[in-house]
Design an enzyme around this catalytic site. Structure first.
Site: not given
Length: 245
Positions: A135, A149
């Protein structure tokens, strides 16, 4: 033969369906077996070959079994796409140990052990492609996501570079794709906010969110002859966000 984790929906589904349309067998690995079977059915209805396997990537034994079941069924593993992942928006001062462990177990540990098992087969074959979905948050630190995350996605970028160097002499490439926001169920909570698009789109030079097929196209590139000399790289599919960073 391609294993795509988290392929029941979203980015993983788009990659699996795109592979299948090109004649690649797509193994649909997901913790949601019913949804994985739906993706399998859609691929088969379109004339492709697919197999749904329920897999919880937080369990190392299941990550390893996924690869071995694929080998038992098809005799080879050519491509592994580590797409399965959990989103965590919990702030650092509210994050509990259990949530941290679960996110890192799925996003990083599962990817590592599935890759390790797949690499055994790929190195024997003398050819293989490993693609990991990270990401943009792994580079930027994230704005609206939590530290679990961010840490997991940053770890995948480092892991990609490490593994690429280890297996480069065996005909295997290892690369990473790091998208910004992609229009999937994972960001449904963001899309539900009235101000989300108004505040997000101005930060994306191309003026739109990513779509699952944008990511699938990059996965195809890494697996095609055009990508044969690319390894250890992270491709930021972000509509131009990192162009000014």
């Amino acid at each position: 033969v391609a294993i795509v984790t988290g392929a029941a929906r979203g980015i993983g589904k788009a990659i699996a369906c795109t592979f299948a349309a090109q004649g690649i067998v797509s193994v649909i690995a997901d913790i949601d077996l019913a949804a994985a079977r739906q993706t399998e059915s859609e691929i088969r209805a379109s004339g492709g070959e697919a197999l749904a396997i329920r897999t919880d990537l937080a369990q190392v034994a299941e990550a390893v079994a996924l690869v071995n079941e694929t080998l038992a069924r098809y005799g080879r593993v050519d491509i592994l796409v580590n797409n399965a992942g959990l989103l965590s928006n919990t702030a650092y001062d509210e994050l509990g140990e259990a949530e941290w462990d679960r996110v890192l177990d799925v996003n990083v540990r599962g990817a590592l052990f599935a890759t390790g098992e797949a690499l055994k087969a790929m190195r024997k074959q003398g050819w293989g492609r490993v693609i990991t979905i990270s990401s943009l948050a792994g580079r930027s630190g994230g704005v609206s996501v939590g530290p679990a995350y961010v840490a997991s996605k940053a770890a995948l970028i480092g892991l990609t570079r490490h593994l690429a160097r280890k297996v480069a002499g065996d005909g295997v490439t290892v690369n990473c794709i790091a998208p910004t926001y992609v229009r999937t169920e994972m960001i449904a909570h963001h899309l539900a906010r009235p101000d989300f698009l108004a505040t997000t789109l101005p930060r994306i030079p191309l003026g739109r969110l990513g779509e699952p097929l944008d990511i699938a196209g990059a996965a195809v590139l890494f697996c095609s002859p055009a990508g044969a000399f690319i390894t250890g790289q992270t491709l930021y599919i972000d509509g131009g966000i990192t162009a000014s960073q």
